[in-house]
Design a protein around this motif. Structure first.
Motif, PDB file in Angstrom:
ATOM      1  N   GLY A   1       0.820  -1.206   0.000  1.00 37.35           N
ATOM      2  CA  GLY A   1       0.000   0.000   0.000  1.00 37.35           C
ATOM      3  C   GLY A   1       0.855   1.258   0.000  1.00 37.35           C
ATOM      4  N   PHE A   2       0.393   2.259  -0.722  1.00 33.22           N
ATOM      5  CA  PHE A   2       1.108   3.531  -0.809  1.00 33.22           C
ATOM      6  C   PHE A   2       0.161   4.671  -0.494  1.00 33.22           C
TER       7      PHE A   2
ATOM      8  N   GLY B   1      -5.917   8.557   5.200  1.00 31.35           N
ATOM      9  CA  GLY B   1      -5.626   7.750   4.022  1.00 31.35           C
ATOM     10  C   GLY B   1      -5.368   6.301   4.371  1.00 31.35           C
ATOM     11  N   ALA B   2      -4.702   6.079   5.505  1.00 28.61           N
ATOM     12  CA  ALA B   2      -4.339   4.723   5.900  1.00 28.61           C
ATOM     13  C   ALA B   2      -5.561   3.850   6.145  1.00 28.61           C
ATOM     14  N   GLU B   3      -6.658   4.441   6.556  1.00 25.33           N
ATOM     15  CA  GLU B   3      -7.859   3.651   6.810  1.00 25.33           C
ATOM     16  C   GLU B   3      -8.311   2.896   5.567  1.00 25.33           C
TER      17      GLU B   3
ATOM     18  N   LEU C   1      -0.964   1.764  13.463  1.00 26.73           N
ATOM     19  CA  LEU C   1      -2.358   1.878  13.043  1.00 26.73           C
ATOM     20  C   LEU C   1      -2.795   0.685  12.211  1.00 26.73           C
ATOM     21  N   LEU C   2      -1.944   0.242  11.299  1.00 26.52           N
ATOM     22  CA  LEU C   2      -2.323  -0.793  10.340  1.00 26.52           C
ATOM     23  C   LEU C   2      -1.829  -2.193  10.707  1.00 26.52           C
ATOM     24  N   GLY C   3      -0.883  -2.272  11.630  1.00 27.29           N
ATOM     25  CA  GLY C   3      -0.374  -3.574  12.031  1.00 27.29           C
ATOM     26  C   GLY C   3       0.492  -4.251  10.993  1.00 27.29           C
TER      27      GLY C   3
END
Length: 243
Positions: free
Chosen positions: A5-6, A59-61, A96-98
């Motif tokens: 992911g970017f 954005g990370a969500e 946040l994303l693990g």
């Protein structure tokens, strides 16, 4: 399927990512999410806002459970925070994303070390005051900068509008014979289609922002292999072990 992911701020050279994905083959997915932008400007205050934690988190969500690794695909919006601030950016994303996280600025340092280069020239799109912060970041990471060329491009949109000949000329003008490699920051600058041409023009490895961002994501995901048409960095079979 390896999924990287970017988080990509706004628009500029986002089409570099599907172009790279096609070159990497069908078992790699590059998932790009556009993060919000306040003012599009290569100024320190605007770049600090660009890399604000709330912009990255929003954005990370969109990448939650969708990526094996994530990269904040922005050079200036990471190095402008300094080494420690840039580390806090990626640490926050990882928490946040693990999944493992990094940014384009760290990717440049890791890629230079993977190639075994110690002295680099920098051909930057930014004004002098912003470019100098990138030099400070590289040197903090143990990469010696022999020269800096600042081109004063005012916005990401302007950088994204530069075509093949302009990018090749920018690189050639920024190279120096004493440098082991040439670094070209700014993920808004197109480069993926011209990586081999860039290296032929200057006669040495060239590291560009979108190139190293993709390499860094694959490195974090444990999926580094030897690929062609992606520059010397991707032809280095043992890059993972040396990074």
């Amino acid at each position: 399927m390896t999924r990287v992911g970017f988080l990509y701020p706004g628009y500029g050279a986002e089409d570099d990512y599907p172009r790279a994905e096609a070159r990497l083959g069908g078992d790699v997915r590059l998932h790009l999410v556009h993060t919000s932008v306040g003012e599009d400007a290569h100024r320190v205050d605007a770049l600090l806002d660009l890399g604000a934690p709330e912009r990255l988190a929003a954005g990370a969500e969109e990448l939650r459970d969708e990526a094996d690794a994530v990269v904040w695909a922005c050079t200036s919006g990471s190095f402008v925070f300094g080494w420690d601030g840039a580390y806090e950016q990626v640490r926050g994303l990882a928490k946040l994303l693990g999944v493992p996280a990094s940014s384009t600025s760290f990717a440049f340092v890791h890629a230079a070390k993977a190639l075994g280069v110690r002295r680099v020239a920098v051909a930057a799109t930014y004004p002098d005051d912003v470019s100098s912060k990138f030099v400070d970041f590289l040197q903090r990471g143990g990469v010696e900068v022999t020269s800096l060329s600042s081109n004063g491009v005012p916005t990401a949109a302007d950088a994204g509008a530069l075509g093949r000949e302009q990018v090749l000329a920018l690189a050639a003008a920024g190279d120096r014979p004493e440098a082991d490699a040439l670094l070209v920051p700014d993920t808004a600058l197109h480069s993926i289609a011209w990586l081999d041409e860039l290296e032929s023009r200057v006669g040495k490895p060239v590291l560009t922002a979108n190139q190293v961002s993709i390499w860094e994501g694959l490195r974090l995901a444990g999926e580094l292999r030897t690929w062609t048409e992606m520059g010397a960095l991707f032809r280095l079979a043992n890059a993972e072990g040396r990074a």
